[in-house]
Scaffold this active site. Sequence first.
Site, PDB file in Angstrom:
ATOM      1  N   THR A  36     -10.917 -38.435  53.158  1.00  0.00           N
ATOM      2  CA  THR A  36     -12.075 -38.600  52.490  1.00  0.00           C
ATOM      3  C   THR A  36     -13.430 -38.057  53.075  1.00  0.00           C
ATOM      4  O   THR A  36     -13.553 -38.098  54.507  1.00  0.00           O
ATOM      5  CB  THR A  36     -12.359 -40.358  52.326  1.00  0.00           C
ATOM      6  OG1 THR A  36     -11.055 -40.929  51.789  1.00  0.00           O
ATOM      7  CG2 THR A  36     -13.404 -40.729  51.762  1.00  0.00           C
ATOM      8  N   LYS A  38     -17.594 -37.806  52.996  1.00  0.00           N
ATOM      9  CA  LYS A  38     -18.978 -38.278  52.318  1.00  0.00           C
ATOM     10  C   LYS A  38     -20.089 -37.265  52.179  1.00  0.00           C
ATOM     11  O   LYS A  38     -20.812 -37.199  53.354  1.00  0.00           O
ATOM     12  CB  LYS A  38     -19.257 -39.527  53.139  1.00  0.00           C
ATOM     13  CG  LYS A  38     -18.141 -40.556  53.063  1.00  0.00           C
ATOM     14  CD  LYS A  38     -18.431 -41.989  53.651  1.00  0.00           C
ATOM     15  CE  LYS A  38     -17.554 -43.044  53.642  1.00  0.00           C
ATOM     16  NZ  LYS A  38     -16.942 -43.727  52.293  1.00  0.00           N
ATOM     17  N   LYS A  40     -23.053 -37.631  51.165  1.00  0.00           N
ATOM     18  CA  LYS A  40     -24.257 -38.570  51.391  1.00  0.00           C
ATOM     19  C   LYS A  40     -24.775 -38.489  52.905  1.00  0.00           C
ATOM     20  O   LYS A  40     -25.853 -38.642  53.218  1.00  0.00           O
ATOM     21  CB  LYS A  40     -24.381 -39.962  51.007  1.00  0.00           C
ATOM     22  CG  LYS A  40     -23.430 -40.790  51.599  1.00  0.00           C
ATOM     23  CD  LYS A  40     -23.225 -42.217  50.918  1.00  0.00           C
ATOM     24  CE  LYS A  40     -21.980 -42.892  51.445  1.00  0.00           C
ATOM     25  NZ  LYS A  40     -21.956 -43.970  50.609  1.00  0.00           N
ATOM     26  N   LYS A  64     -11.072 -35.864  49.017  1.00  0.00           N
ATOM     27  CA  LYS A  64     -11.807 -36.882  48.035  1.00  0.00           C
ATOM     28  C   LYS A  64     -13.376 -36.608  48.220  1.00  0.00           C
ATOM     29  O   LYS A  64     -13.923 -36.746  49.533  1.00  0.00           O
ATOM     30  CB  LYS A  64     -11.382 -38.022  48.247  1.00  0.00           C
ATOM     31  CG  LYS A  64     -12.133 -39.078  47.360  1.00  0.00           C
ATOM     32  CD  LYS A  64     -11.811 -40.711  47.565  1.00  0.00           C
ATOM     33  CE  LYS A  64     -12.617 -41.470  47.079  1.00  0.00           C
ATOM     34  NZ  LYS A  64     -12.972 -42.767  47.582  1.00  0.00           N
ATOM     35  N   ASP A  66     -16.265 -38.749  48.081  1.00  0.00           N
ATOM     36  CA  ASP A  66     -16.491 -40.221  48.161  1.00  0.00           C
ATOM     37  C   ASP A  66     -17.910 -40.453  48.053  1.00  0.00           C
ATOM     38  O   ASP A  66     -18.560 -40.773  48.711  1.00  0.00           O
ATOM     39  CB  ASP A  66     -16.085 -40.823  49.559  1.00  0.00           C
ATOM     40  CG  ASP A  66     -15.771 -42.042  49.493  1.00  0.00           C
ATOM     41  OD1 ASP A  66     -15.538 -42.817  48.471  1.00  0.00           O
ATOM     42  OD2 ASP A  66     -16.180 -42.800  50.613  1.00  0.00           O
ATOM     43  N   GLU A  67     -18.468 -40.126  46.820  1.00  0.00           N
ATOM     44  CA  GLU A  67     -19.713 -40.252  46.419  1.00  0.00           C
ATOM     45  C   GLU A  67     -19.826 -40.858  44.981  1.00  0.00           C
ATOM     46  O   GLU A  67     -19.111 -40.318  44.126  1.00  0.00           O
ATOM     47  CB  GLU A  67     -20.337 -39.157  46.658  1.00  0.00           C
ATOM     48  CG  GLU A  67     -21.942 -39.168  46.770  1.00  0.00           C
ATOM     49  CD  GLU A  67     -22.262 -40.192  47.821  1.00  0.00           C
ATOM     50  OE1 GLU A  67     -22.595 -41.076  47.682  1.00  0.00           O
ATOM     51  OE2 GLU A  67     -22.589 -39.402  48.957  1.00  0.00           O
ATOM     52  N   HIS A 156     -11.840 -43.821  41.956  1.00  0.00           N
ATOM     53  CA  HIS A 156     -12.206 -44.615  42.977  1.00  0.00           C
ATOM     54  C   HIS A 156     -12.850 -45.891  42.578  1.00  0.00           C
ATOM     55  O   HIS A 156     -13.405 -45.991  41.448  1.00  0.00           O
ATOM     56  CB  HIS A 156     -13.168 -43.893  43.485  1.00  0.00           C
ATOM     57  CG  HIS A 156     -13.599 -44.707  44.787  1.00  0.00           C
ATOM     58  ND1 HIS A 156     -15.229 -44.242  45.161  1.00  0.00           N
ATOM     59  CD2 HIS A 156     -13.221 -45.184  45.637  1.00  0.00           C
ATOM     60  CE1 HIS A 156     -15.314 -45.005  46.262  1.00  0.00           C
ATOM     61  NE2 HIS A 156     -14.223 -45.886  46.575  1.00  0.00           N
ATOM     62  N   HIS A 189      -7.215 -46.496  43.979  1.00  0.00           N
ATOM     63  CA  HIS A 189      -7.209 -47.086  45.222  1.00  0.00           C
ATOM     64  C   HIS A 189      -6.951 -48.639  45.174  1.00  0.00           C
ATOM     65  O   HIS A 189      -7.489 -49.426  44.532  1.00  0.00           O
ATOM     66  CB  HIS A 189      -8.726 -47.283  45.983  1.00  0.00           C
ATOM     67  CG  HIS A 189      -9.130 -45.611  46.210  1.00  0.00           C
ATOM     68  ND1 HIS A 189      -9.083 -45.029  47.639  1.00  0.00           N
ATOM     69  CD2 HIS A 189      -9.486 -44.620  45.562  1.00  0.00           C
ATOM     70  CE1 HIS A 189      -9.590 -43.933  47.420  1.00  0.00           C
ATOM     71  NE2 HIS A 189      -9.755 -43.649  46.015  1.00  0.00           N
ATOM     72  N   LYS A 196      -9.173 -50.950  57.214  1.00  0.00           N
ATOM     73  CA  LYS A 196     -10.263 -51.635  57.239  1.00  0.00           C
ATOM     74  C   LYS A 196     -10.286 -52.416  55.714  1.00  0.00           C
ATOM     75  O   LYS A 196     -10.752 -53.411  55.422  1.00  0.00           O
ATOM     76  CB  LYS A 196     -11.468 -50.623  57.257  1.00  0.00           C
ATOM     77  CG  LYS A 196     -12.865 -51.067  56.535  1.00  0.00           C
ATOM     78  CD  LYS A 196     -14.048 -50.251  57.111  1.00  0.00           C
ATOM     79  CE  LYS A 196     -13.772 -48.798  56.367  1.00  0.00           C
ATOM     80  NZ  LYS A 196     -14.112 -48.817  54.920  1.00  0.00           N
ATOM     81  N   SER A 241      -6.248 -46.003  51.198  1.00  0.00           N
ATOM     82  CA  SER A 241      -7.579 -45.565  52.115  1.00  0.00           C
ATOM     83  C   SER A 241      -8.392 -46.591  53.051  1.00  0.00           C
ATOM     84  O   SER A 241      -8.444 -47.883  52.370  1.00  0.00           O
ATOM     85  CB  SER A 241      -8.358 -44.673  51.296  1.00  0.00           C
ATOM     86  OG  SER A 241      -9.015 -45.284  50.577  1.00  0.00           O
TER      87      SER A 241
END
Length: 347
Positions: A36, A38, A40, A64, A66-67, A156, A189, A196, A241
């Site tokens: 993953t 990100k 951002k 992936k 992830d945003e 996602h 997912h 987590k 994930s």
Amino acid sequence: MRLPVAYLKTFQGPATGVICERERMDKFGRPFLGATVKPKLGLSGKNYGRVVYEGLKGGLDFLKDDENINSQPFMRWKERFLYSMEGVNRAIAAAGETKGHYLNVTAATMEQMYERAEFAKQLGTIIVMIDLVIGYTAIQSMAIWARKNDMILHLHRAGNSTYSRQKIHGMNFRVICKWMRMAGVDHIHAGTVVGKLEGDPLMIRGFYNTLLLPYLEINLPQGIFFEQDWASLRKVTPVASGGIHCGQMHQLLDYLGDDVVLQFGGGTIGHPDGIQAGATANRVALESIVIARNEGRDYVTEGPQILQDAAKTCGPLQTALDLWKDISFNYTSTDTADFVETPTANV
């Protein structure tokens, strides 16, 4: 929910499905591996593409995006698509394997999503991605587009926990799994058991069975209260994930099986020797556990030792095991099956 077969037959189901995806990816007998990223966090388009290249070259099958707000001033979506696909193509050439990056086509309108998806197709990607927050109508529209264009569709589940994490409000995630299998996504997912985004092992198994089995039997401990004939709708590949790392590989294989994408974000990109080393550590860990399982060994009990043995000839894996050791997130699951077993009367 129990859905009548006549109603199910009005939905196309997953655009590609697990079996066709394995054939397209040429990956058999093991879970898929992902990571993953990100955007951002401030990556430029070029640096993002570098992350994609290094992860795939190191041994991953997918990366992936992830945003949700995925076109920001420092990295517009088109720039990211171009650099990402350059990374994918270079990694394919270097590794000799089919690989992909979930190009995120999530946008404010269907017109924008179709524009991004068409551009992604022109660039040669095998997979695009959407977020749950686009809504059920838009998800079905993108699933129809994906089937027409021979595209794997990754979903996602962004935003699901606003209505799926409480027992007294909203709906259970298992219902979302049913709806998304009908709507026609190929990936979703669905929890990890460890990590987590944890979950009660039995409930997670209920999610996975809902996505993968052709027929669901009643299974109260897994939260499945109705049988369900899936009427030949294709299977959805669950994605695991969130806070997982290579030291848990034996547990992940035991809990989740082969038909899953194991996606290590920080467990890849957080490797001290870089992203490529993190990807290599995950690939070697996975293959060593799969080989042990195929040899008939008790890979769950022997898992830590199997990984340590593999690390003797793989520096990146040794570094990863030394770093993450026994790190885990021990939350009490908010989602457990509420049922009471009643004694059976002797007749």
